[in-house]
Design an enzyme around this catalytic site. Structure first.
Site, mmCIF file in Angstrom:
data_model
loop_
_atom_site.group_PDB
_atom_site.id
_atom_site.type_symbol
_atom_site.label_atom_id
_atom_site.label_comp_id
_atom_site.label_asym_id
_atom_site.label_seq_id
_atom_site.Cartn_x
_atom_site.Cartn_y
_atom_site.Cartn_z
ATOM 1 N N HIS A 56 0.848 -1.192 0.000
ATOM 2 C CA HIS A 56 0.000 0.000 0.000
ATOM 3 C C HIS A 56 0.877 1.232 0.000
ATOM 4 O O HIS A 56 1.964 1.239 0.591
ATOM 5 C CB HIS A 56 -0.923 -0.002 1.232
ATOM 6 C CG HIS A 56 -2.057 0.972 1.128
ATOM 7 N ND1 HIS A 56 -1.922 2.299 1.452
ATOM 8 C CD2 HIS A 56 -3.349 0.804 0.736
ATOM 9 C CE1 HIS A 56 -3.081 2.912 1.252
ATOM 10 N NE2 HIS A 56 -3.958 2.028 0.825
ATOM 11 N N ASP A 101 -8.060 -4.412 -0.604
ATOM 12 C CA ASP A 101 -8.561 -4.887 -1.890
ATOM 13 C C ASP A 101 -8.390 -6.394 -2.075
ATOM 14 O O ASP A 101 -9.016 -6.985 -2.954
ATOM 15 C CB ASP A 101 -7.835 -4.172 -3.037
ATOM 16 C CG ASP A 101 -8.054 -2.671 -3.000
ATOM 17 O OD1 ASP A 101 -9.214 -2.251 -2.985
ATOM 18 O OD2 ASP A 101 -7.052 -1.926 -2.980
#
Length: 426
Positions: A305, A362
């Site tokens: 991320h 996700d």
């Protein structure tokens, strides 16, 4: 207040250091250009604070996410999406009476104007739903000119509630149009997530029961996506709003920014990766070996991320929800098995551990969406539904606290001055 010293061409200047409530520090360079004629160059604004905000706190090193001071783990376990929306937009958790009023006033705005429905007929069936949602969200301004005055608190309030109420209807209608089914009107006594699921999957010819476990899982996903500080789409909403564009237009811009595969489209990329592994008949470990080969060009989607250098706290929550949903639907999916294998192997492999690549939100969300029947091209639309309260909160905060129109500078690298040559002489 402490200061930072900058020495330019032998001249020393001081700039104040601003400290946030969680100890974050930043150098206020607001007067840099006026004082020195210089600007900062920061590609992608990765080291640039565009504002001061009291909405969301992230500590990427420790894997912390808080909305208005409340841990995401606690909100996910104890709250609802509309309660979190109230918290983000209003700044405090509501009382029961305040939440009931907030929910009820949103409920009465869930329908779309009948003429608005004609917009969908102008889009081809193959249109990507994010394009449809962005266009129709902006078009709300044409139907509701009574809520465009940025300086009228009551108009901003009704615009906020219309957006929260109508975006699920807009999203569901985009899907119904794509498959040629009739639009389903909202049912106002249903919960926020349940109402959306009904508009997505019900038809007029038979009764449709929304599974409360599935509705709760969707509500949780919306909470987890509700805000994430100054990401690309939120920054876009702020930038567009800084021109004094109305809230409908600003949110439409946020939807368009979210559409990009480097932002909101990541969960779709995870599903496509898992499907590719399944179709090739290889193991998760074999795929990870390919990822480690820099010549292969293969990437591991759903890991790592931009902000988190530790576990994404949302990923821990969503993993269990994924199991609950698949158990409820009695689905044993190869994609989930592959996802769990990838996670297990990657977390033990020094290559990924050293690079601090951990699962993000996700990684499992796409599996949940797919399990409950959401088509892949609608994944990002649901992301936009969840992110809506955060966008509104940032737009509102910016207008409340005061702002300047966003106008980044640049370092020009083009041609120096030259003379125009008539076309016959070129």
């Amino acid at each position: 207040m402490s200061n930072a010293n900058l020495n330019v061409d032998g001249e020393n200047m001081e700039f104040p250091i601003v400290t946030g409530t969680e100890g974050e520090r930043g150098i206020d360079l607001g007067k840099l250009r006026a004082s020195t004629g210089l600007i900062t160059l920061d590609q992608g604004f990765v080291n640039t604070g565009s504002c001061q905000s009291a909405i969301t706190f992230i500590d990427g090193e420790k894997g912390i996410l808080r909305y208005r001071g409340y841990r995401i783990e606690e909100l996910a376990a104890k709250s609802s999406f509309l309660e979190v929306a109230y918290l983000l937009i209003r700044g405090e958790l509501p009382t029961q009476a305040e939440l009931d009023d907030f929910r009820n006033t949103i409920t009465i705005h869930t329908m779309l104007h009948e003429d608005f429905r004609k917009f969908y007929g102008g889009f081809p069936k193959s249109a990507h739903p994010m394009a449809v949602v962005a266009a129709t969200t902006s078009a709300l301004a044409t139907f509701y000119p009574d809520s465009l005055n940025l300086d009228a608190k009551n108009e901003v309030e009704i615009c906020t509630k219309r957006l929260l109420a109508k975006l699920p209807t807009i999203a569901a209608y985009a899907y119904k149009h794509s498959i040629g089914q009739p639009f389903m009107y909202p049912v106002n006594e249903m919960g926020y997530a349940a109402n959306f699921l009904r508009m997505m999957f019900a038809t007029p010819c038979e009764e449709y029961e929304v599974d409360p476990v599935i509705a709760k899982a969707l509500d949780l996903l919306l909470i987890l996506h509700a805000d994430h500080e100054q990401n690309c789409s939120t920054s876009t909403v702020r930038m567009v709003g800084s021109s004094r564009a109305n809230l409908f237009a600003s949110i439409s811009a946020g939807v368009s920014a979210l559409w990009g595969p480097l932002h909101g489209g990541a969960n779709q990329a995870v599903i496509e990766m898992l499907q590719r592994i399944e179709s090739e008949g290889i193991t998760g470990k074999q795929y990870l070996d390919r990822v480690k080969d820099k010549q292969s060009g293969i990437r591991l989607m759903g890991f790592g991320h931009r902000v988190y250098k530790n576990f994404d706290p949302r990923a821990r929550i969503i993993k269990q929800t994924c199991r609950d949903v698949l158990a409820r639907l009695n689905q044993q999916t190869r994609l989930l098995d592959l996802a769990m294998e990838l996670e297990e192997v990657a977390l033990e492999d020094p290559y990924f551990v050293e690079r601090r690549l951990y699962p993000n939100v996700d990684f499992y969300s796409g599996i949940i969406y797919q399990a409950i029947g959401i088509p892949v091209d609608m994944f990002t639309v649901l992301f936009s539904m969840g992110r809506l309260p955060g966008w509104i909160a940032h737009w509102t905060e910016m207008h409340r606290d005061g702002f300047r129109i966003s106008r980044p500078r640049q370092i020009y690298t083009g041609a120096t001055e030259r003379s125009f040559v008539p076309i016959a002489e070129r």
